[in-house]
Scaffold this active site. Structure first.
Site, PDB file in Angstrom:
ATOM      1  N   THR A  31       0.851  -1.189   0.000  1.00 33.17           N
ATOM      2  CA  THR A  31       0.000   0.000   0.000  1.00 33.17           C
ATOM      3  C   THR A  31       0.892   1.246   0.000  1.00 33.17           C
ATOM      4  OG1 THR A  31      -0.185   0.255   2.419  1.00 33.17           O
ATOM      5  CG2 THR A  31      -1.730  -1.258   1.341  1.00 33.17           C
ATOM      6  N   GLY A  32       0.365   2.312  -0.585  1.00 34.44           N
ATOM      7  CA  GLY A  32       1.159   3.541  -0.671  1.00 34.44           C
ATOM      8  C   GLY A  32       2.405   3.356  -1.517  1.00 34.44           C
ATOM      9  N   ALA A  33       2.257   2.638  -2.640  1.00 33.40           N
ATOM     10  CA  ALA A  33       3.417   2.233  -3.438  1.00 33.40           C
ATOM     11  C   ALA A  33       3.800   3.238  -4.521  1.00 33.40           C
ATOM     12  CB  ALA A  33       3.139   0.880  -4.086  1.00 33.40           C
ATOM     13  N   SER A  34       3.061   4.326  -4.655  1.00 33.27           N
ATOM     14  CA  SER A  34       3.286   5.209  -5.800  1.00 33.27           C
ATOM     15  C   SER A  34       4.363   6.259  -5.577  1.00 33.27           C
ATOM     16  CB  SER A  34       1.974   5.905  -6.188  1.00 33.27           C
ATOM     17  OG  SER A  34       1.512   6.728  -5.134  1.00 33.27           O
ATOM     18  N   SER A  35       4.833   6.419  -4.344  1.00 31.35           N
ATOM     19  CA  SER A  35       5.852   7.448  -4.083  1.00 31.35           C
ATOM     20  C   SER A  35       6.606   7.127  -2.801  1.00 31.35           C
ATOM     21  CB  SER A  35       5.204   8.835  -3.963  1.00 31.35           C
ATOM     22  OG  SER A  35       4.299   8.870  -2.868  1.00 31.35           O
ATOM     23  N   GLY A  36       7.643   7.895  -2.535  1.00 25.11           N
ATOM     24  CA  GLY A  36       8.378   7.795  -1.286  1.00 25.11           C
ATOM     25  C   GLY A  36       8.933   6.417  -0.999  1.00 25.11           C
TER      26      GLY A  36
ATOM     27  N   GLY B  80       7.356   3.654  -0.305  1.00 24.86           N
ATOM     28  CA  GLY B  80       6.648   2.590  -0.995  1.00 24.86           C
ATOM     29  C   GLY B  80       7.203   2.335  -2.381  1.00 24.86           C
TER      30      GLY B  80
ATOM     31  N   SER C  25       7.283   4.490  12.822  1.00 28.68           N
ATOM     32  CA  SER C  25       8.047   5.736  12.817  1.00 28.68           C
ATOM     33  C   SER C  25       8.846   5.889  14.107  1.00 28.68           C
ATOM     34  CB  SER C  25       7.084   6.924  12.677  1.00 28.68           C
ATOM     35  OG  SER C  25       7.744   8.158  12.868  1.00 28.68           O
TER      36      SER C  25
ATOM     37  N   TYR D 295      -0.350  11.782  14.329  1.00 29.03           N
ATOM     38  CA  TYR D 295       0.575  10.899  13.601  1.00 29.03           C
ATOM     39  C   TYR D 295       1.322   9.991  14.574  1.00 29.03           C
ATOM     40  CZ  TYR D 295       4.376   9.420  10.512  1.00 29.03           C
ATOM     41  OH  TYR D 295       5.278   8.673   9.788  1.00 29.03           O
TER      42      TYR D 295
END
Length: 301
Positions: A8-13, A15, A171, A193
């Site tokens: 999940t969240g694989a499109s940037s950063g 991930g 984190s 967060y």
């Protein structure tokens, strides 16, 4: 059979960097990029296929801040796959983050500045909002949406003969002091967060207690201090340009300054190569970097 990996969240950063590194480690994995923004996901897929033309990369739309989207995605996953070997629960947000300059000055005067700059303890506050589901957005995105996805996918995850590994992106900022069971969505505080990441750590421990005997294992990683869209949103861009020399110098005294998404994904890649049965359920695996940029993994209770 090739391993099936969902990120999940694989499109940037982190991930995106993780997907690149996974294909370098195991080019034959079946990689599913689960993302909210399909345009960005398609661009990430194109980059991956440019480097690995024979790779098996598919896309899945999911917004983990929406239960409707999560349930729809879970149904789609069950249609596509019979088993998931690895699930990287990486998507997350830190909206409207602000730097608490008063806390920073207090940290300098108290001599705790190194600890504060390594964990962002007390430094960051966020302005949260409520989703269409009536939940706090940071809580639902960082934790609850992922939790519901896991529960919906239990038939694909629980197989004693072929274990599944869940890997949560936590984190340095995950702190017990920011979390309260009477307000687990953190609707009354300003450190949503930190609260959501500490809650993720707790959920990982609980999942191991409930599901290890069924072949489902959960681990938590900490990518360190990484420069991504989350961190760049805290201060104006010119501030970051001024701070970068200081940030690089922090490596003299703090090994958590991984800085790049590639380095931040070190612990995730390391766990990908481990047998989940051999891992300690009460350990968080930290991506670390030496002064000279060499990456390694440090387990901490």
């Amino acid at each position: 059979m090739e391993a099936v990996v969902l990120v999940t969240g694989a499109s940037s950063g982190i991930g995106s960097a993780l997907c690149k590194r996974l294909l370098q480690e195991a080019p034959k994995v079946r990689l599913c990029l689960a993302c909210r923004n399909m345009q960005k996901a398609a661009a990430t897929k194109a980059v991956l296929l440019t480097a690995h033309p024979a790779a098996q990369v598919t896309l899945l739309q999911v917004d983990v801040s929406s239960l409707e989207s999560v349930l729809r995605a879970a149904s789609e996953i069950q249609c596509r796959f019979q088993h998931l070997d690895y699930v990287f629960l990486n998507a997350g947000i830190m909206p409207n983050a602000h730097l608490n300059f008063k806390a920073l000055v207090a940290g300098v005067l108290s001599g705790k500045v190194v600890h504060m700059l390594s964990t962002a303890e007390g430094l960051l506050t966020q302005e949260d909002s409520v989703t269409a589901d009536g939940l706090q957005k940071v809580f639902e995105t960082n934790l609850f949406g992922h939790f519901i996805l896991i529960r919906q996918l239990e038939p694909l995850l629980c197989c004693s003969e072929k274990p599944t590994q869940l890997i949560w992106t936590s984190s340095n900022n995950a702190r017990k002091s920011a979390f309260n069971l009477t307000d687990y969505q953190h609707s009354k505080g300003k450190e949503s967060y930190s609260s959501s990441k500490y809650a993720s750590d707790l959920v990982s421990v609980a999942l191991n207690k409930h599901f290890n005997k069924q072949g489902l294992y959960s681990s938590v990683v900490c990518p360190g201090i990484v420069m991504t869209n989350l961190t760049y949103g805290i201060l104006p861009s010119f501030f970051w340009k001024l701070l970068m020399p200081i940030i690089w110098m922090m490596r003299f005294i703090a090994k958590t300054y991984t800085l790049t998404p590639h380095n931040g994904a070190e612990a995730q890649v390391w766990l990908f190569k481990q047998k989940p049965e051999s891992l300690d359920a009460l350990v968080k695996y930290h991506s670390c970097t030496t002064l000279w940029g060499k990456t390694y993994v440090e387990p901490r209770k």
